[in-house]
Scaffold this motif. Structure first.
Motif, PDB file in Angstrom:
ATOM      1  N   HIS A 101       0.819  -1.212   0.000  1.00  0.00           N
ATOM      2  CA  HIS A 101       0.000   0.000   0.000  1.00  0.00           C
ATOM      3  C   HIS A 101       0.855   1.265   0.000  1.00  0.00           C
ATOM      4  O   HIS A 101       0.450   2.296  -0.528  1.00  0.00           O
ATOM      5  N   THR A 125      -6.941   4.855  -4.397  1.00  0.00           N
ATOM      6  CA  THR A 125      -7.998   3.862  -4.164  1.00  0.00           C
ATOM      7  C   THR A 125      -7.391   2.483  -3.946  1.00  0.00           C
ATOM      8  O   THR A 125      -7.810   1.742  -3.040  1.00  0.00           O
ATOM      9  N   LEU A 128      -5.966   2.214  -0.520  1.00  0.00           N
ATOM     10  CA  LEU A 128      -6.997   2.046   0.498  1.00  0.00           C
ATOM     11  C   LEU A 128      -7.633   0.659   0.442  1.00  0.00           C
ATOM     12  O   LEU A 128      -8.065   0.136   1.471  1.00  0.00           O
ATOM     13  N   GLU A 129      -7.695   0.083  -0.728  1.00  0.00           N
ATOM     14  CA  GLU A 129      -8.204  -1.291  -0.836  1.00  0.00           C
ATOM     15  C   GLU A 129      -7.285  -2.281  -0.132  1.00  0.00           C
ATOM     16  O   GLU A 129      -7.750  -3.249   0.475  1.00  0.00           O
ATOM     17  N   PRO A 132      -7.126  -0.135   4.404  1.00  0.00           N
ATOM     18  CA  PRO A 132      -8.160   0.891   4.588  1.00  0.00           C
ATOM     19  C   PRO A 132      -7.830   1.949   5.634  1.00  0.00           C
ATOM     20  O   PRO A 132      -8.420   3.027   5.613  1.00  0.00           O
ATOM     21  N   ARG A 133      -6.902   1.650   6.536  1.00  0.00           N
ATOM     22  CA  ARG A 133      -6.580   2.618   7.584  1.00  0.00           C
ATOM     23  C   ARG A 133      -5.398   3.526   7.205  1.00  0.00           C
ATOM     24  O   ARG A 133      -4.835   4.207   8.071  1.00  0.00           O
ATOM     25  N   ARG A 138      -6.519   8.479   2.140  1.00  0.00           N
ATOM     26  CA  ARG A 138      -7.916   8.930   2.049  1.00  0.00           C
ATOM     27  C   ARG A 138      -7.984  10.455   1.939  1.00  0.00           C
ATOM     28  O   ARG A 138      -8.776  11.003   1.175  1.00  0.00           O
ATOM     29  N   ASP A 157     -14.879  11.185   1.549  1.00  0.00           N
ATOM     30  CA  ASP A 157     -13.519  10.875   1.994  1.00  0.00           C
ATOM     31  C   ASP A 157     -13.106  11.768   3.152  1.00  0.00           C
ATOM     32  O   ASP A 157     -12.516  11.311   4.134  1.00  0.00           O
TER      33      ASP A 157
END
Length: 308
Positions: A101, A125, A128-129, A132-133, A138, A157
């Motif tokens: 990520h 995106t 974040l996939e 997510p944190r 974001r 967002d």
């Protein structure tokens, strides 16, 4: 891991205070204990850069990327490279681990710098996939969606980000502006302006935002115009747009043309640093037109000064 995070935070505080040598020494100990932990390695790199040891930082990053099959090493190298080389390094990181990520996020930053906003959004995106944190991704995606005129997505967002990072005043102001100007949700915008002022009563842009909202609402029972005037007068000491909005308030809501004229003329007299599109338009077109109209209303010849 909790101990590692605490030690990194302590080192980052040292770095923020300008104690880069002490921060670097502490981070080197952390890196020895957690040699693949990206946050520690990034902080170590930042400390080296703060000390002016750019060449050493670059050589260390290159050595790690060449000798360790670790995508993080390539992400660290990319941080020190020009965008074209950085993109190649980040693609190499993703070859090693498509779920990295940090690499997806960094690719988004590179794309955003090049104004490739659709690419940037896709990278954020993907980051974040996979994680997510990753709150920074974001927030970055919110800014990109704003650029792409996806105001609903940007607001969503920002709202999710602020649930985790409620003290980021710039993000909250961006959200309030989108809600106010783009999504026609003035009540929600007002709530965020007031939250900003609860956090910092001297936040000039929040004062202006709330004042404009009160001018729009204009409920005499709640003394909206008087509150708006107080906010704009206070903000005008540091925020030029407050003077323009104060002129609008005096001209359109309070029927005080002399004060309106003074406000618009003070607005035009200020130095004009880099400003947004709205402020440039106010300076070039709207303020001069309002001044001309007010002068006619007050019977002031162009050769005369403003009324006392």
């Amino acid at each position: 891991m909790v101990d590692v995070i605490v030690r990194i935070k302590a080192a980052e505080r040292l770095l923020a205070r300008g104690e880069a040598e002490a921060a670097l020494a502490q981070l080197r100990d952390v890196v020895r204990a957690a040699p693949s932990y990206y946050v520690a390695l990034r902080a170590e790199q930042d400390a080296m850069l703060a000390l002016g040891r750019d060449d050493e930082a670059l050589e260390l990053a290159r050595s790690r990327s060449e000798h360790e099959p670790d995508p993080i090493a390539w992400v660290l190298l990319a941080r020190l490279q020009a965008d074209n080389d950085a993109e190649a390094s980040l693609e190499r990181a993703l070859d090693l681990d498509p779920q990295c990520h940090h690499a997806h996020y960094a690719l988004g930053i590179v794309a955003a710098r090049g104004a490739r906003y659709e690419d940037a959004e896709r990278s954020f995106t993907r980051a974040l996939e996979t994680w997510p944190r990753l709150h920074a991704a974001r927030r970055a995606r919110a800014e990109i969606r704003d650029q792409l005129a996806d105001f609903t997505g940007a607001a969503a967002d920002y709202e999710t980000y602020l649930d985790e990072e409620p003290w980021d005043q710039d993000a909250r102001y961006n959200l309030a502006s989108i809600l106010h100007r783009e999504l026609a949700r003035p009540g929600d915008a007002e709530r965020h302006y007031r939250l900003l002022l609860d956090q910092n009563p001297d936040n000039d842009v929040a004062m202006v935002g709330l004042a404009v909202r009160l001018m729009e609402r204009g409920d005499p029972g709640f003394d909206d115009f008087a509150v708006a005037e107080r906010l704009l007068v206070k903000a005008s000491a540091r925020e030029p747009t407050a003077l323009f909005d104060l002129g609008v308030l005096y001209q359109e809501k309070l029927d005080r043309p002399e004060l309106a004229l003074q406000s618009f003329e003070r607005f035009l007299a200020l130095e004009a640093p880099a400003q947004d599109v709205r402020t440039v338009a106010d300076r070039l077109f709207y303020a001069p037109l309002r001044i001309e109209s007010l002068r006619r209303e007050l019977g002031i010849d162009e050769r005369q000064g403003a009324p006392p």
